[in-house]
Motif scaffolding. Structure first.
Motif, mmCIF file in Angstrom:
data_model
loop_
_atom_site.group_PDB
_atom_site.id
_atom_site.type_symbol
_atom_site.label_atom_id
_atom_site.label_comp_id
_atom_site.label_asym_id
_atom_site.label_seq_id
_atom_site.Cartn_x
_atom_site.Cartn_y
_atom_site.Cartn_z
ATOM 1 N N GLU A 65 19.598 -3.893 -3.598
ATOM 2 C CA GLU A 65 19.605 -3.787 -4.793
ATOM 3 C C GLU A 65 19.276 -2.320 -5.323
ATOM 4 O OE1 GLU A 65 17.413 -5.974 -3.449
ATOM 5 O OE2 GLU A 65 18.525 -7.861 -3.691
ATOM 6 N N GLY A 66 19.080 -1.503 -4.574
ATOM 7 C CA GLY A 66 19.015 -0.060 -5.077
ATOM 8 C C GLY A 66 17.380 0.428 -4.317
ATOM 9 N N SER A 67 17.045 1.648 -4.518
ATOM 10 C CA SER A 67 15.966 2.410 -3.855
ATOM 11 C C SER A 67 14.541 1.534 -4.694
ATOM 12 C CB SER A 67 15.878 3.721 -4.477
ATOM 13 O OG SER A 67 16.898 4.459 -3.470
ATOM 14 N N ILE A 68 13.623 1.335 -3.463
ATOM 15 C CA ILE A 68 12.183 0.594 -3.992
ATOM 16 C C ILE A 68 11.365 1.706 -4.196
ATOM 17 C CG2 ILE A 68 10.754 -1.198 -3.623
ATOM 18 C CD1 ILE A 68 13.051 -2.753 -2.046
ATOM 19 N N ARG A 69 10.748 1.955 -5.085
ATOM 20 C CA ARG A 69 9.555 2.728 -5.539
ATOM 21 C C ARG A 69 8.391 2.390 -4.700
ATOM 22 N NH1 ARG A 69 7.624 5.949 -10.980
ATOM 23 N NH2 ARG A 69 5.674 6.748 -9.933
ATOM 24 N N LEU A 70 7.673 3.059 -3.868
ATOM 25 C CA LEU A 70 6.611 2.568 -3.004
ATOM 26 C C LEU A 70 5.179 3.418 -3.458
ATOM 27 C CD1 LEU A 70 8.224 2.728 0.574
ATOM 28 C CD2 LEU A 70 7.817 0.566 -1.358
ATOM 29 N N ASN A 71 4.423 2.571 -4.358
ATOM 30 C CA ASN A 71 3.354 3.072 -4.786
ATOM 31 C C ASN A 71 2.123 2.964 -3.848
ATOM 32 O OD1 ASN A 71 4.397 4.117 -7.309
ATOM 33 N ND2 ASN A 71 4.785 1.954 -7.603
ATOM 34 N N ILE A 72 1.281 3.989 -3.344
ATOM 35 C CA ILE A 72 0.143 3.444 -2.431
ATOM 36 C C ILE A 72 -1.041 3.622 -3.050
ATOM 37 C CG2 ILE A 72 -0.748 4.314 -0.311
ATOM 38 C CD1 ILE A 72 1.987 3.642 0.225
ATOM 39 N N TRP A 73 -1.923 2.665 -2.813
ATOM 40 C CA TRP A 73 -3.200 2.839 -3.657
ATOM 41 C C TRP A 73 -4.350 2.748 -2.256
ATOM 42 C CZ3 TRP A 73 -4.661 0.727 -8.601
ATOM 43 C CH2 TRP A 73 -3.374 0.729 -9.644
ATOM 44 N N ASP A 74 -5.118 3.512 -2.328
ATOM 45 C CA ASP A 74 -6.111 3.791 -1.254
ATOM 46 C C ASP A 74 -7.543 3.734 -2.041
ATOM 47 O OD1 ASP A 74 -8.019 4.860 0.945
ATOM 48 O OD2 ASP A 74 -7.080 6.807 0.748
ATOM 49 N N LEU A 75 -8.196 2.398 -1.711
ATOM 50 C CA LEU A 75 -9.229 1.851 -2.530
ATOM 51 C C LEU A 75 -10.443 2.521 -1.416
ATOM 52 C CD1 LEU A 75 -7.774 0.109 -3.933
ATOM 53 C CD2 LEU A 75 -9.422 -1.619 -3.763
ATOM 54 N N GLY A 76 -11.481 3.373 -2.049
ATOM 55 C CA GLY A 76 -12.810 3.564 -1.395
ATOM 56 C C GLY A 76 -13.407 2.344 -0.820
ATOM 57 N N GLY A 77 -13.934 2.501 0.513
ATOM 58 C CA GLY A 77 -14.415 1.242 0.945
ATOM 59 C C GLY A 77 -15.995 1.240 0.880
ATOM 60 N N GLN A 78 -16.607 1.973 0.096
ATOM 61 C CA GLN A 78 -18.276 1.744 0.244
ATOM 62 C C GLN A 78 -18.458 0.573 -0.352
ATOM 63 O OE1 GLN A 78 -16.145 4.303 -1.150
ATOM 64 N NE2 GLN A 78 -16.718 6.152 -0.339
ATOM 65 N N GLN A 79 -19.877 0.047 0.348
ATOM 66 C CA GLN A 79 -20.286 -1.115 -0.449
ATOM 67 C C GLN A 79 -20.280 -1.084 -1.826
ATOM 68 O OE1 GLN A 79 -21.069 -3.728 1.697
ATOM 69 N NE2 GLN A 79 -21.655 -5.055 0.277
ATOM 70 N N PHE A 80 -20.698 -0.117 -2.339
ATOM 71 C CA PHE A 80 -21.263 -0.077 -3.950
ATOM 72 C C PHE A 80 -20.124 -0.256 -4.829
ATOM 73 C CE2 PHE A 80 -20.738 4.507 -3.319
ATOM 74 C CZ PHE A 80 -19.951 4.932 -4.335
ATOM 75 N N MET A 81 -18.804 -0.101 -4.300
ATOM 76 C CA MET A 81 -17.596 -0.025 -4.872
ATOM 77 C C MET A 81 -17.097 -1.629 -5.038
ATOM 78 S SD MET A 81 -15.643 3.474 -4.306
ATOM 79 C CE MET A 81 -14.530 2.897 -5.217
ATOM 80 N N ARG A 82 -17.371 -2.262 -4.246
ATOM 81 C CA ARG A 82 -16.821 -3.704 -3.948
ATOM 82 C C ARG A 82 -16.731 -4.552 -5.160
ATOM 83 N NH1 ARG A 82 -18.393 -6.419 2.016
ATOM 84 N NH2 ARG A 82 -17.495 -4.486 3.095
ATOM 85 N N SER A 83 -17.552 -4.350 -6.074
ATOM 86 C CA SER A 83 -17.513 -5.170 -7.416
ATOM 87 C C SER A 83 -16.590 -4.530 -8.410
ATOM 88 C CB SER A 83 -18.942 -4.955 -7.993
ATOM 89 O OG SER A 83 -19.146 -3.607 -8.505
ATOM 90 N N THR A 84 -16.122 -3.383 -8.007
ATOM 91 C CA THR A 84 -14.684 -3.164 -9.141
ATOM 92 C C THR A 84 -13.558 -3.215 -8.283
ATOM 93 O OG1 THR A 84 -14.933 -0.792 -7.763
ATOM 94 C CG2 THR A 84 -16.237 -1.088 -9.891
ATOM 95 N N HIS A 85 -13.385 -3.447 -6.998
ATOM 96 C CA HIS A 85 -11.966 -3.730 -6.239
ATOM 97 C C HIS A 85 -11.138 -4.953 -6.899
ATOM 98 C CE1 HIS A 85 -13.701 -1.548 -2.440
ATOM 99 N NE2 HIS A 85 -12.920 -0.901 -3.232
ATOM 100 N N GLN A 86 -11.982 -5.837 -7.441
ATOM 101 C CA GLN A 86 -11.438 -7.024 -8.228
ATOM 102 C C GLN A 86 -10.454 -6.708 -9.228
ATOM 103 O OE1 GLN A 86 -14.023 -9.953 -9.683
ATOM 104 N NE2 GLN A 86 -15.558 -8.115 -10.332
ATOM 105 N N PHE A 87 -10.713 -5.804 -9.889
ATOM 106 C CA PHE A 87 -9.899 -5.104 -10.899
ATOM 107 C C PHE A 87 -8.441 -4.697 -10.593
ATOM 108 C CE2 PHE A 87 -14.331 -5.141 -12.595
ATOM 109 C CZ PHE A 87 -14.398 -6.041 -13.393
ATOM 110 N N PHE A 88 -8.422 -4.466 -9.465
ATOM 111 C CA PHE A 88 -7.132 -3.627 -9.037
ATOM 112 C C PHE A 88 -6.193 -4.634 -7.852
ATOM 113 C CE2 PHE A 88 -10.285 -0.507 -9.774
ATOM 114 C CZ PHE A 88 -9.756 0.172 -10.951
ATOM 115 N N PHE A 89 -6.825 -5.771 -7.691
ATOM 116 C CA PHE A 89 -6.050 -6.686 -6.789
ATOM 117 C C PHE A 89 -4.972 -7.573 -7.780
ATOM 118 C CE2 PHE A 89 -8.030 -7.119 -2.544
ATOM 119 C CZ PHE A 89 -8.886 -6.049 -2.732
ATOM 120 N N THR A 90 -3.899 -7.550 -7.045
ATOM 121 C CA THR A 90 -2.650 -8.508 -7.872
ATOM 122 C C THR A 90 -1.940 -9.296 -6.962
ATOM 123 O OG1 THR A 90 -1.153 -6.691 -7.644
ATOM 124 C CG2 THR A 90 -2.607 -6.595 -9.615
ATOM 125 N N GLU A 91 -1.336 -10.299 -7.403
ATOM 126 C CA GLU A 91 -0.467 -11.054 -6.607
ATOM 127 C C GLU A 91 0.600 -10.279 -6.003
ATOM 128 O OE1 GLU A 91 0.586 -14.476 -8.809
ATOM 129 O OE2 GLU A 91 -1.515 -15.127 -8.997
#
Length: 170
Positions: A65-91
């Motif tokens: 269909e054409g070129s696919i743009r690949l966006n990489i997300w690198d989430l910090g894995g520290q324990q204190f950040m876990r509560s914010t991760h849910q806001f960036f997860f998508t289907e």
């Protein structure tokens, strides 16, 4: 409202040629090193713990269909950040869960459950990093049974020493 319905029925729609690839996992397992190797084929900077989220773009991937743009997300894995991760997860995301061989199952379950609850059936690739330090493997079959969206496992070792390279074992 009528215009939205008209657009949804339009057969001339083009597919969205963009993909989100999210690297997840606990801190200090090599997520950022893996991304650096994917992007540049070598470690070009001093990498420390990721605080927050780093985003970058890979070279586009070809498709019929054409070129696919690949966006990489690198989430910090520290324990204190876990509560914010849910806001960036998508289907509509490919999740790359970076781990090491000797991890507690509960640590893997945290990430896999989060993908399942928010990302639904989004695909997950489990990367077992630092295999040069520990030759053991994780128990794959129970994970696949419980999380059928796991599409595969990869064992690797990423070195930040310029004389060594990425070693993919399977």
């Amino acid at each position: 409202k009528v215009e939205i319905l008209k657009w949804l029925k339009d057969s001339n729609k083009r597919p969205v040629l963009e993909a989100k690839i999210m690297f997840i996992g606990d801190s200090n397992y090599g997520k950022t090193h893996l991304i650096e190797m994917l992007l540049k084929k070598k470690i070009t900077r001093e990498i420390t713990t990721t605080h927050g989220i780093e985003r970058c773009r890979m070279d586009d991937a070809p498709s019929k269909e054409g070129s696919i743009r690949l966006n990489i997300w690198d989430l910090g894995g520290q324990q204190f950040m876990r509560s914010t991760h849910q806001f960036f997860f998508t289907e509509r995301t490919l999740y790359v869960l970076v781990t090491v061989a000797r991890r507690e199952r509960k640590d893997l379950n945290h990430w896999l459950q989060l993908v399942h609850e928010i990302g639904g059936d989004a695909p997950v690739l489990v990367v077992i990093n630092k295999t040069d330090l520990d030759e053991h493997d994780i128990d794959r079959e129970p994970l696949r049974r419980e999380y059928p969206n796991i599409k595969g496992f990869v064992r690797t070792a990423v070195y930040d020493n310029p004389e060594k390279k990425v070693v993919a074992l399977d």
